[in-house]
Design a protein around this motif. Structure first.
Motif, PDB file in Angstrom:
ATOM      1  N   ILE A 136       0.808  -1.215   0.000  1.00  0.00           N
ATOM      2  CA  ILE A 136       0.000   0.000   0.000  1.00  0.00           C
ATOM      3  C   ILE A 136       0.847   1.274   0.000  1.00  0.00           C
ATOM      4  O   ILE A 136       0.513   2.246  -0.675  1.00  0.00           O
ATOM      5  CB  ILE A 136      -0.997  -0.015   1.181  1.00  0.00           C
ATOM      6  N   LEU A 191       1.021   3.907  -3.032  1.00  0.00           N
ATOM      7  CA  LEU A 191       0.723   5.294  -2.693  1.00  0.00           C
ATOM      8  C   LEU A 191       1.761   6.221  -3.315  1.00  0.00           C
ATOM      9  O   LEU A 191       1.424   7.213  -3.979  1.00  0.00           O
ATOM     10  CB  LEU A 191       0.713   5.454  -1.171  1.00  0.00           C
ATOM     11  N   ARG A 230      -8.013   4.431  -0.403  1.00  0.00           N
ATOM     12  CA  ARG A 230      -7.238   3.533   0.449  1.00  0.00           C
ATOM     13  C   ARG A 230      -7.546   3.721   1.932  1.00  0.00           C
ATOM     14  O   ARG A 230      -7.021   3.013   2.762  1.00  0.00           O
ATOM     15  CB  ARG A 230      -5.744   3.760   0.212  1.00  0.00           C
ATOM     16  N   PRO A 247      -3.236   5.977   4.544  1.00  0.00           N
ATOM     17  CA  PRO A 247      -2.354   6.565   3.541  1.00  0.00           C
ATOM     18  C   PRO A 247      -2.435   8.087   3.473  1.00  0.00           C
ATOM     19  O   PRO A 247      -1.428   8.753   3.221  1.00  0.00           O
ATOM     20  CB  PRO A 247      -2.841   5.924   2.232  1.00  0.00           C
ATOM     21  N   SER A 287      -2.474   1.970   7.829  1.00  0.00           N
ATOM     22  CA  SER A 287      -2.331   1.462   6.460  1.00  0.00           C
ATOM     23  C   SER A 287      -1.991  -0.013   6.431  1.00  0.00           C
ATOM     24  O   SER A 287      -2.410  -0.735   5.517  1.00  0.00           O
ATOM     25  CB  SER A 287      -1.233   2.247   5.722  1.00  0.00           C
TER      26      SER A 287
END
Length: 196
Positions: free
Chosen positions: A8, A12, A38, A42, A170
């Motif tokens: 992630i 990002l 997300r 994030p 996250s």
């Protein structure tokens, strides 16, 4: 955007880099649209990184980041999972070049962090009590940065625990959240010494 790395944080940064390369000026609305799906984690990583990386030196940016923290904290407090932005904030722009430089500087740290972050101790970041605690921390931090962001170094210091909370949310890593909570102690001592 199709990414070769589906972690992630890596995805990002890839999305931010693509946005920066495609635009000379990027609106806050575009940033939120690119990252909002997300979740808040994030977004918090991005916001706190803005205060640590070169983009954080832009005049007025600490105040904008502070408002974001307050808004995210408020939404978390009420159980919402998406971010609402006032029209005026949506129209704020940042330089695509500065964002690209910041992303490039963040990528080595992201690669270093990847093997260290994993789902664990999720009770420290999930559930009503943990969520409201994080929301209160974000609101309090945002208020402090908004009121005292003119003090050199203060936004940087206060962004550290927010960065860790963003990483924890996250990656569902409660250990990182615990470290973020612990980090707030030295931050409070730093602020106390600034004003005494």
């Amino acid at each position: 955007m199709n990414s070769q790395d589906d972690w992630i944080i890596s995805s990002l940064l890839e999305d931010l880099a693509a946005l920066a390369l495609a635009n000379d000026r990027i609106s806050i609305a575009d940033l939120v649209e690119a990252l909002g799906a997300r979740g808040f984690g994030p977004l918090l990583v991005m916001l706190s990184a803005f205060l640590i990386l070169p983009v954080g030196m832009l005049p007025g940016l600490p105040g904008v980041v502070a408002i974001f923290m307050i808004l995210i904290g408020g939404r978390m407090m009420t159980g919402e999972t998406t971010l609402w932005l006032p029209a005026r904030l949506r129209r704020v722009h940042i330089s695509g070049h500065v964002l690209a430089v910041s992303v490039a500087r963040a990528q080595p740290a992201a690669l270093w962090l990847r093997p260290l972050l994993t789902p664990r101790l999720v009770a420290l970041i999930e559930g009503r009590i943990a969520t409201r605690l994080i929301a209160l921390i974000l609101i309090g931090t945002g208020v402090l940065i908004f009121l005292l962001g003119f003090i050199p170094g203060l936004p940087f210091v206060l962004s550290l625990h927010v960065l860790m909370l963003g990483l924890a949310l996250s990656t569902r890593d409660g250990l990182v959240a615990a470290l973020a909570y612990a980090l707030m102690g030295p931050e409070i001592i730093f602020i106390w010494r600034v004003f005494t």
